[in-house]
Design an enzyme around this catalytic site. Structure first.
Site, PDB file in Angstrom:
ATOM      1  N   TYR A   1       0.855  -1.183   0.000  1.00 50.61           N
ATOM      2  CA  TYR A   1       0.000   0.000   0.000  1.00 50.61           C
ATOM      3  C   TYR A   1       0.891   1.233   0.000  1.00 50.61           C
ATOM      4  O   TYR A   1       2.079   1.150   0.302  1.00 50.61           O
ATOM      5  CB  TYR A   1      -0.968   0.016   1.189  1.00 50.61           C
ATOM      6  CG  TYR A   1      -0.378  -0.262   2.545  1.00 50.61           C
ATOM      7  CD1 TYR A   1       0.312   0.719   3.252  1.00 50.61           C
ATOM      8  CD2 TYR A   1      -0.527  -1.521   3.128  1.00 50.61           C
ATOM      9  CE1 TYR A   1       0.840   0.461   4.516  1.00 50.61           C
ATOM     10  CE2 TYR A   1       0.001  -1.781   4.391  1.00 50.61           C
ATOM     11  CZ  TYR A   1       0.683  -0.792   5.072  1.00 50.61           C
ATOM     12  OH  TYR A   1       1.209  -1.054   6.307  1.00 50.61           O
TER      13      TYR A   1
ATOM     14  N   HIS B   1       6.015  -0.703   1.354  1.00 48.75           N
ATOM     15  CA  HIS B   1       5.956   0.378   0.379  1.00 48.75           C
ATOM     16  C   HIS B   1       7.050   0.178  -0.653  1.00 48.75           C
ATOM     17  O   HIS B   1       8.134  -0.317  -0.333  1.00 48.75           O
ATOM     18  CB  HIS B   1       6.190   1.739   1.044  1.00 48.75           C
ATOM     19  CG  HIS B   1       5.374   1.967   2.269  1.00 48.75           C
ATOM     20  ND1 HIS B   1       4.001   1.888   2.283  1.00 48.75           N
ATOM     21  CD2 HIS B   1       5.744   2.277   3.539  1.00 48.75           C
ATOM     22  CE1 HIS B   1       3.565   2.134   3.503  1.00 48.75           C
ATOM     23  NE2 HIS B   1       4.600   2.368   4.279  1.00 48.75           N
TER      24      HIS B   1
END
Length: 340
Positions: free
Chosen positions: A266, A316
């Protein structure tokens, strides 16, 4: 005479002609307000609008982030104004696909009923549809201030503080670093595990990764009964309840799917803050993103050069995010300040 100067001279000459013509018609209209002068005046105004069209914002030609030109297909394919960063009760409904994706981020075994939590949430915080005022009258300048060590010695403080919106994130500090990072904050983006107390002039923007995060926000502003998510969290948070808002899960997924093409698990808080600014501002300046001049990814308030290890966790994709940020700068959609 160079070509650009010639074009400016021609435009100025045309503008003066239109203004002179309009003034003559205006004087004539005063003498004949119901006759042909009025019709000529209306025509002159329409002619002026067609010759000198107003842009999508009031910042001036070439300065509006949302303005799309012929070579902006990459940006135009991604920038979707139908998605709004901030949740309202009206905009809280999630598609099944979005709900499943959102709940998968930090999977809860038995999440509370989402609709019931939303109903309680908007009894505690304002139910407003915010930042839908874009148009030719608005020129909102914004500074997105990341936490990179490249801010040390940058002397960006005054430039940052001159913006209308100043957006910081997670545990960002200003005290003692004002010369480099400024002292003003209008929006502070955080999640429960990164929460900090805020002054009454700053808007808290919660990024929820699960239903429990929404419950934590309710609790942190009222009873204080939630003190643990997957980590210990603040039982109470100091913030102006009237300035609290929630980052929309639908917008969250739009950022992930459309801007990051599914890279990483995400988006980082910094990238979410950047897209928040792109959708609420007309000019965006970005500070404190990326590594410092020595290639270190750490926070400006730390001496730990091993900070920023999140880039190796797989949560990430920091490199991909930075490449998208750099591409936005290359296409003159944002200004990226890289520090000292």
């Amino acid at each position: 005479m160079p070509f650009p100067k010639l074009r400016k001279f021609q435009a100025l000459t045309l503008l003066l002609c239109v203004l002179t013509f309009t003034m003559v018609l205006f004087n004539y209209t005063l003498r004949d307000p119901s006759g042909s002068g009025y019709l000529f005046l209306k025509y002159a105004v329409r002619l002026s609008d067609s010759l000198f069209p107003r842009g999508p914002c009031g910042c001036g030609a070439g300065r509006c982030l949302a303005e799309v030109t012929e070579d902006d297909s990459w940006f135009a394919e991604r920038f979707n104004q139908s998605f709004h960063p901030v949740m309202s009760r009206k905009g809280s409904l999630l598609s099944d696909d979005t709900y499943r994706w959102w709940q998968w981020l930090q999977a809860e075994r038995q999440p509370a009923n989402y609709s019931e939590v939303i109903d309680r949430l908007f009894q505690v915080i304002p139910d407003k549809e915010l930042y839908l005022d874009s148009g030719p009258e608005r020129c909102r300048t914004c500074a997105v201030v990341g936490n990179s060590g490249n801010l040390k010695g940058s002397h960006y403080g005054a430039l940052i503080d001159a913006s209308d919106f100043i957006i910081r994130m997670n545990q960002a500090r200003t005290e003692g670093f004002e010369k480099d990072v400024g002292y003003r904050t209008t929006h502070h983006i955080m999640y429960p595990e990164s929460a900090v107390d805020l002054d009454n002039g700053t808007s808290l923007v919660l990024v929820p990764f699960k239903t429990l995060d929404l419950q934590w926000l309710i609790s942190a502003l009222t009873t204080g009964n939630i003190q643990y998510t997957y980590l210990p969290v603040m039982a109470h948070i100091k913030a102006s309840r009237e300035k609290v808002m929630v980052y929309s899960p639908s917008f969250f997924k739009y950022v992930y799917d459309t801007w990051l093409d599914g890279h990483g698990r995400y988006p980082s808080t910094g990238f979410l803050a950047l897209l928040f600014a792109i959708h609420t501002c007309d000019e965006v300046n970005v500070f404190g993103f990326g590594a410092d001049q020595y290639g270190n990814w750490h926070h400006y308030w730390e001496n730990n050069l091993e900070g920023g290890a999140f880039r190796q966790t797989g949560v990430h994709d920091g490199d991909y995010e930075y490449n998208v940020t750099q591409l936005l700068a290359d296409k003159h959609k944002i200004k990226l300040f890289k520090g000292s």
